[in-house]
Design a protein around this motif. Structure first.
Motif, PDB file in Angstrom:
ATOM      1  N   UNK A 143     -23.939  30.603  15.547  1.00  0.00           N
ATOM      2  CA  UNK A 143     -23.163  31.797  15.210  1.00  0.00           C
ATOM      3  C   UNK A 143     -24.001  32.985  15.666  1.00  0.00           C
ATOM      4  N   UNK A 144     -23.552  33.690  16.683  1.00  0.00           N
ATOM      5  CA  UNK A 144     -24.327  34.780  17.274  1.00  0.00           C
ATOM      6  C   UNK A 144     -24.522  35.895  16.253  1.00  0.00           C
ATOM      7  N   UNK A 145     -25.757  36.375  16.108  1.00  0.00           N
ATOM      8  CA  UNK A 145     -26.089  37.352  15.083  1.00  0.00           C
ATOM      9  C   UNK A 145     -25.493  38.727  15.336  1.00  0.00           C
ATOM     10  N   UNK A 146     -25.137  39.393  14.253  1.00  0.00           N
ATOM     11  CA  UNK A 146     -24.708  40.801  14.258  1.00  0.00           C
ATOM     12  C   UNK A 146     -23.595  41.066  15.266  1.00  0.00           C
ATOM     13  N   UNK A 147     -22.618  40.163  15.317  1.00  0.00           N
ATOM     14  CA  UNK A 147     -21.405  40.349  16.121  1.00  0.00           C
ATOM     15  C   UNK A 147     -21.703  40.472  17.613  1.00  0.00           C
ATOM     16  N   UNK A 148     -22.874  39.949  18.029  1.00  0.00           N
ATOM     17  CA  UNK A 148     -23.229  40.007  19.446  1.00  0.00           C
ATOM     18  C   UNK A 148     -23.883  41.306  19.859  1.00  0.00           C
ATOM     19  N   UNK A 149     -24.510  42.004  18.913  1.00  0.00           N
ATOM     20  CA  UNK A 149     -25.141  43.283  19.248  1.00  0.00           C
ATOM     21  C   UNK A 149     -26.360  43.052  20.150  1.00  0.00           C
ATOM     22  N   UNK A 150     -26.778  44.103  20.810  1.00  0.00           N
ATOM     23  CA  UNK A 150     -27.877  44.021  21.770  1.00  0.00           C
ATOM     24  C   UNK A 150     -29.202  43.666  21.106  1.00  0.00           C
ATOM     25  N   UNK A 151     -29.357  44.033  19.823  1.00  0.00           N
ATOM     26  CA  UNK A 151     -30.632  43.856  19.141  1.00  0.00           C
ATOM     27  C   UNK A 151     -30.770  42.500  18.454  1.00  0.00           C
ATOM     28  N   UNK A 152     -29.834  41.603  18.686  1.00  0.00           N
ATOM     29  CA  UNK A 152     -29.903  40.263  18.106  1.00  0.00           C
ATOM     30  C   UNK A 152     -29.795  39.220  19.211  1.00  0.00           C
ATOM     31  N   UNK A 153     -30.050  37.952  18.838  1.00  0.00           N
ATOM     32  CA  UNK A 153     -29.911  36.829  19.765  1.00  0.00           C
ATOM     33  C   UNK A 153     -30.798  37.045  20.994  1.00  0.00           C
ATOM     34  N   UNK A 154     -32.089  37.120  20.736  1.00  0.00           N
ATOM     35  CA  UNK A 154     -33.055  37.355  21.813  1.00  0.00           C
ATOM     36  C   UNK A 154     -33.229  36.095  22.656  1.00  0.00           C
ATOM     37  N   UNK A 155     -33.895  36.276  23.797  1.00  0.00           N
ATOM     38  CA  UNK A 155     -34.146  35.143  24.689  1.00  0.00           C
ATOM     39  C   UNK A 155     -35.015  34.095  24.005  1.00  0.00           C
ATOM     40  N   UNK A 156     -36.009  34.548  23.213  1.00  0.00           N
ATOM     41  CA  UNK A 156     -36.881  33.593  22.512  1.00  0.00           C
ATOM     42  C   UNK A 156     -36.081  32.796  21.476  1.00  0.00           C
ATOM     43  N   UNK A 157     -35.190  33.454  20.792  1.00  0.00           N
ATOM     44  CA  UNK A 157     -34.335  32.795  19.798  1.00  0.00           C
ATOM     45  C   UNK A 157     -33.462  31.715  20.465  1.00  0.00           C
ATOM     46  N   UNK A 158     -32.884  32.065  21.587  1.00  0.00           N
ATOM     47  CA  UNK A 158     -32.041  31.105  22.301  1.00  0.00           C
ATOM     48  C   UNK A 158     -32.863  29.971  22.892  1.00  0.00           C
TER      49      UNK A 158
END
Length: 852
Positions: free
Chosen positions: A772-787
């Protein structure tokens, strides 16, 4: 039921049902429409004189009538298209147009919005020449000031307006089983909405001096407005909207919470003008005319002339049209000395309305009105004979109320998904009082207010007292715990099967009782010559028992949600609640978990109080709770509140109020917010355990499901205030039947890094199937390291269509593409439902129409 007219009406309805179920009829078969009407016209003498036809001729006639109805509905539906020039309906979506036309309804002004229906005479598309087009548009004018609100309040039905706005296609259902607004408007021949900004840009043109139906309706609007004001002035503020609904059918002023309390007990029919009001109206006129020593025939003719005005004056809803039409037919038959059976009047009224507007067959008010009326005609007498109550008045009242409840039950659960076990008692206590005391008393006070307001208030005083008793009783009955049952939406075939089983049970029970009474008297009737019918051989008692068993099986199977019948399967549904989050989880052990509830964020500056609406859109009440009930969800085992921002908790207030919640898990913080405080106070008042989800803790709803919480990374201990909630979001994994989901709430880059540093070993071990992508897909979430760490196969973004935040961010979509995750979005796909089994993970998208 042997009446040919009744059978023809049933065949006509079945023909419509066939057209709806099987789709458009081929053009080559259209010739059957005039043939069917010709055959029906040829049979009219037999229908009028009630001469019986042979079985084969009757069957042939009914088949032709059904075929003609099917083709008639199909042809009407095919012609229901937009008149605007476009290759397809979506081509004009978002196009700016200038429209000139007449207002078709009383303009609804509520806060910063004015809503009206416009029948265009001229339309100008962007860059094109004006076109003469008759198109029905639903217009929303977004008002910019209090002065504009006053201007819009002066618009009337029949006014000619010229305005510029954006054409919008109505939204279809965006969730499985959700309300299809596009189909609803299409049944009113509306294919586009027009959104205009500001009343200052709306030009009011000179009115046409011609006399038409609109002129009459406009006059009636003024009369209704005057009567409504007089009625409101005779009653306290908390009762004026209620009385306007009872007397004039004006429901706009009814307090929404009051309406919900009546609805919870199945009493909304009291707030709609219906057959009882027509009966009281006719009875009062007959009484007056009798006192004036008017001849009976003259009195009936006057009532026939006044009845259409009464129907128009009270709003002309399908229920009041049905009642008025039936009353007019009955009075006319009385005048001619040819009184017919009630069922034939019902059939004739239904047939006339369905020919006039075929879409009435899909209107819940039309369905309830006719089915309940027919059920009362057919069923009250046999039910009265079965009830072991000797007092005639009590027996009659109970028979009517019980039969109305039994007949309306399948439609009630199909459309509203909730029944109250106290509904019968509430109807017995209140229907007679409201129909025969409150409504006539309110009408008398309203008429007196036209002459002397002081006398009107004096006449209204007893009604005011009765209303207070009524409101208190309704509120008290609603507060009784455990008296409401949430029922999932049954399949369409379930409804006629219910009526068939119920009718067979009633008939067999009555015959069994009559046989028992004959045996007690010692009378033995001789067997008729020839072979006995199947029903006689089978026996009334056995028929009764068989019908009772079949009905019981039908009721029990109907109250089990379809998902709950699938053993060894879990579902995770990412609901489309606009710009917010809400995830519904049903575990293989049939445990219900709800993660967040969406919400509507509103910003009001000082001095903008005029913008507040009387019944603003609230996602929990209008979308989430009805959706849960449609799926048969009357209880939630665990409600998970990821954090306390409005777009995650706003819809949960309605959930906690209307759905049984056994447990709430939250992030252990507080936020200064009226909605947050109200939610927790409501939960504590209902004695719902509210627990902090500690990081590192695990929760197992059943043997196949486990949740592990990863954030907040350290227990807070005491409750602390956290104005910035995103970093405090609950982050957890869901393991179910060998599949893993990750839910990060609105956690941002900082929180993601902290989780990876603190819980890499605890949380790792294998990638997740769904992120579930964080914060509705905002730029400041779902970083490359997280993915890179979680390596999701699928990613789901919950964002509102055309949201003002620009979610999802193009940067986030780029990172997801680089991670080779397949992306689903609620703004494009609507609800995304994932079914989990040990063999596979299947994905359904509401708007895409594709299964994975």
């Amino acid at each position: 039921m042997k009446s040919l007219l009744v059978q023809a009406t049933a065949a006509w309805v079945l023909g419509y049902a066939a057209a709806i179920g099987f789709g458009p009829v081929p053009q080559a078969a259209r010739w059957m429409i005039p043939v069917g009407f010709a055959v029906l016209a040829a049979a009219l003498p037999a229908i009028r004189q009630a001469r019986p036809l042979s079985g084969k001729r009757t069957l042939a006639l009914l088949l032709l009538v059904g075929a003609a109805a099917c083709l008639f509905y199909s042809g009407n539906d095919e012609r229901n298209r937009t008149k605007l020039p476009a290759a397809n309906a979506e081509e004009l979506n978002g196009v700016t147009i200038e429209a000139t036309g007449a207002v078709l309804n009383p303009v609804e002004v509520d806060g910063d919005r004015a809503i009206l229906l416009l029948r265009t005479t001229e339309v100008t598309l962007e860059g094109d020449a004006p076109l003469k087009v008759r198109e029905k548009l639903r217009v929303t004018v977004r008002l910019q000031s209090l002065e504009e609100q006053r201007t819009a309040a002066g618009w009337r039905r029949g006014d000619t307006l010229r305005l510029t706005g954006e054409l919008l296609r109505p939204e279809p259902a965006r969730n499985f089983g959700g309300f299809d607004y596009r189909a609803y408007l299409r049944r009113q021949h509306i294919h586009y909405q027009l959104s205009a900004k500001g009343a200052a840009g709306v030009e009011r043109l000179p009115a046409s001096p011609s006399i038409s139906l609109v002129t009459l309706e406009r006059t009636l609007d003024r009369v209704r407005s005057t009567l409504s004001a007089k009625l409101a002035g005779s009653f306290p503020d908390d009762q004026s909207g209620y009385m306007n609904g009872l007397v004039l059918g004006i429901t706009d002023g009814i307090d929404p919470e009051q309406y919900d309390r009546f609805s919870g007990l199945g009493l909304t029919h009291l707030l709609a003008i219906s057959g009882m009001h027509v009966a009281v109206f006719i009875g009062a006129l007959l009484w007056i005319f009798r006192r004036l020593r008017m001849p009976r025939e003259t009195a009936i003719i006057l009532i026939l002339l006044l009845l259409p005005l009464y129907v128009l004056l009270t709003g002309a809803a399908p229920s009041i049209v049905r009642a008025g039409l039936m009353a007019a037919l009955g009075l006319f038959a009385t005048l001619r000395g040819r009184t017919k059976e009630a069922l034939r009047l019902i059939g004739l009224a239904a047939l006339a309305m369905l020919v006039w507007n075929p879409y009435y067959v899909l209107d819940v008010g039309f369905q309830l009105s006719f089915l309940v009326t027919a059920g009362l005609v057919l069923g009250v007498t046999p039910l009265s004979r079965l009830l072991p109550i000797r007092r005639k008045k009590l027996n009659a009242a109970l028979s009517v109320a019980l039969m109305a409840q039994l007949v309306s039950f399948p439609l009630t659960v199909y459309y509203f998904n909730q029944i109250s076990f106290l509904s019968l008692a509430a109807n017995l206590l209140l229907v007679s009082v409201v129909s025969f005391v409150v409504t006539p008393g309110g009408t008398l006070a309203m008429l007196a207010a036209l002459v002397h307001p002081g006398t009107a208030k004096l006449l209204a005083w007893p009604v005011v007292v009765l209303n207070r008793v009524t409101f208190g009783l309704v509120e008290g009955l609603n507060a009784v715990p455990g008296m409401k049952l949430v029922y999932p939406t049954p399949p369409v075939w379930w409804i006629p099967l219910y009526y068939a089983c119920g009718g067979l049970l009633l008939s067999a029970a009555l015959r069994a009782k009559e046989s028992r009474q004959l045996r007690r008297t010692g009378i033995r009737l001789p067997d008729p010559p020839g072979p006995l019918p199947l029903g006689s051989r089978f026996g009334a008692v056995r028929q009764r028992n068989a019908a009772a068993c079949l009905l019981a099986v039908l009721l029990v199977s109907g109250c089990t949600p379809p998902d709950a019948r699938q053993t060894g399967i879990g579902t995770v549904s990412f609901l489309d609640v606009g710009q917010g989050d809400s995830i519904l989880i049903r575990t293989p052990g049939n445990r219900i978990l709800l993660v967040d509830g969406g919400g509507t964020v509103r910003f009001r500056k000082p001095g903008e109080e005029w913008k507040e609406r009387s019944d603003p859109y609230e996602v929990g009440k209008k979308l989430l709770v009805p959706l849960l009930k449609k799926r048969g969800i009357g209880k939630i085992d665990t409600l998970i509140v990821s954090h306390l921002d409005e777009d995650h908790i706003g819809g949960l207030q309605a959930v906690v109020e209307e759905i049984t919640v056994h447990r709430i898990l939250f992030n252990g913080t507080l936020k200064k917010s009226e909605s947050v405080e109200k939610l927790f106070r409501t939960a504590l008042g209902k004695q719902i355990p509210v627990e902090e989800a500690l990081s590192g803790s695990r929760y197992r709803p059943d043997g196949e499901t486990e949740l592990m919480f990863l954030n907040p990374t350290a227990p807070s201990g005491d409750l602390v205030r956290a104005p910035d909630q995103n970093g405090q979001s609950l982050v957890f994994t869901l393991d179910m039947l060998g599949r893993r989901f990750l839910f990060p709430g609105d956690a941002g880059e900082e929180t993601e890094r902290a989780i990876l540093n603190a819980y890499a070993e605890l949380a790792g071990g294998r990638p997740v199937d769904v992120l579930k992508v964080g914060h509705h897909g905002s730029r400041t979430s779902t970083t490359a390291a997280w993915l890179a760490y979680w390596q999701p196969e699928y990613a789901v973004i919950s964002a509102g269509k055309n949201n003002s935040y620009g979610h999802p961010s193009p940067d986030t979509l780029t990172r997801l593409a680089a991670a080779e995750a397949r992306v689903f979005r609620t703004d494009e796909d609507g609800e995304i439902r994932m079914k989990v089994s040990r063999k596979a993970l299947s994905i359904e998208r509401k708007l895409a129409g594709a299964n994975e």
